[in-house]
Structure formats: structure tokens, C-alpha cells
Design an enzyme around this catalytic site. Sequence first.
Site, short mmCIF file in Angstrom:
data_model
loop_
_atom_site.label_atom_id
_atom_site.label_comp_id
_atom_site.label_asym_id
_atom_site.label_seq_id
_atom_site.Cartn_x
_atom_site.Cartn_y
_atom_site.Cartn_z
N GLU A 256 -8.07 -12.88 3.89
CA GLU A 256 -8.77 -11.62 3.60
C GLU A 256 -10.01 -11.80 2.74
O GLU A 256 -10.61 -10.80 2.32
CB GLU A 256 -7.83 -10.65 2.88
N ASP B 23 -10.24 -5.80 4.86
CA ASP B 23 -10.56 -6.47 3.60
C ASP B 23 -11.52 -7.62 3.83
O ASP B 23 -12.39 -7.89 2.99
CB ASP B 23 -9.28 -6.97 2.93
N HIS C 72 0.80 -1.22 0.00
CA HIS C 72 0.00 0.00 0.00
C HIS C 72 0.84 1.27 0.00
O HIS C 72 0.43 2.28 0.58
CB HIS C 72 -0.95 0.00 1.21
#
Length: 262
Positions: free
Chosen positions: A158, A184, A53
Site C-alpha cells: 500500500e 491507499d 476500518h
Amino acid sequence: MSKIGSGSPNPLLSKMAAGELAVGMIVRLVRGVEIVAIAKTAGFDCLFIDQEHNSFSLETISQICIASNLTGMTALVRVADAGHASIARALECGATGIIVPQIETPEAAAEVVRAAKFPPHGTRSIAPCLPALDFRPTPAEEAMAAINERTMVIVMIESTDALARVGDIAAVPGVDMLLVGANDLANALGVPGQIGHPTVRDAFGQVAAACAANGIHLGVGGLGGQPEVAREMIALGARYATAGADVTFFTNAAIAHARKFK
């Protein structure tokens, strides 16, 4: 035989094996080695360097990993994907553990282990004078054994597909931890942002049961703003938690201090 308590020299594994909670700080903003000193001063057990990220370069990751190793902190890198090259290059930077997102099958988890481990446990290629050994010239067989022992393999749960096969994923030899990506997973379960929703809590319980049944560790992420849920997960057996990210700490502190002057 339980995989927990293998006697690994990885300090994070050792702490969790002793039944203690290890707490990590996500690094998404600071690109210098100063973040290692800050994390150590704050009392964190490890750095969770997030390549998924942000735009960190391999050079940045390498510098932070090497500094972490020299201070005795565990450096975990969340790679952008499960590709062999992504895993190998993060470990070549000196990481003592990898975190791989979006693992949904035991076959994918087994591929992660193979990419992360040297023979006889995997297919990672050996190079001389590795940063994980402080660049010390070491015979290949000795180097591979030492690094295999200290390298953590963490896969993230996730999605609903991962949840459906969580027991099989937890049973893959060489996997040390299942790390639940709470945000998520909440999205996948149709309750975005509702980390405390009963459906999400039930999913955490399924992952905890799979970890306990296979003698591996449970980790939780995304609960920095949900202390009640975090406490529940620790009670379920979680031995690792991410407490938040450098950018969040910085922004929240800046906002709080600015308000004092207005």
C-alpha cells in the site's frame, strides 16, 4: 519450487492454485452470522472481515469465522496492525487467513509469518480445542500441522516503500499472497482516487511480476468500481479480488430502490 499449488485444504488457496479467480466480500457492517449465509448465497468464495476500518469486537469476528468454517467458506480477517497479539487473537477466533496492512519490508513480512504459524514455521502459541478444528480435541502436533497448512498469510502492498521492496517481500517463505490496496497505493503515489492512472497501473504490474517470480498469488482490492482495471489485473495474473463491502452493497441498493419511488 513454486509455492502455488501446495495441496492445502484451504478452499480459497485450492481454487486459486487451480487457476481460478476467487472473489471475496468485505464485511464492515453486519455483525451477525447471517452475513455468512448471504455471502454464500451470493456466490462469494470468502469473507474479508475488516477489523482495520470498523469497530468489530473479537466476539463478533469469532462468531462470523466459526459460521464460515462450518459452511466451508474461507474466513479472512484483516487485522488492525501487524502486532503479534493482533494476529494471534484473530486466528484464535477461527480465521483461516489473516490480511496484514501496511507491510513495507521483508523483515516485517517474516514477523507476520512467525506470528501466524505454529512451530516449526513460527512462534504461535498452541491452545486446546481450537475453533479452526471445530473444537475437536486433537493432539498438539497434529493440530499445529493441520492449521499451519490451511492458514493463509496475506500481506498488503500500500505504499511506495513497500513497492520499492516488493520482490523481497514476495520472496519471504510462508507468504501466500500480496494484496494490493489500490486506494491507499494511489494516495501514496500522489494520485488519490485515480485507480486507473498509469502510475497505479504500473505499480500493479510490479507487484504482479514479483508474485509470479516467487510463485505466490496476486490479490487486488479497491477495484469494485473499476471493472476495466480489475480485468487488466486479472489478465496480469490476479487470482483474488474483493468485489466490495456489505455496507456499500446495502447503501447502493437502498439508494437505487428509493429512487424508484421518487
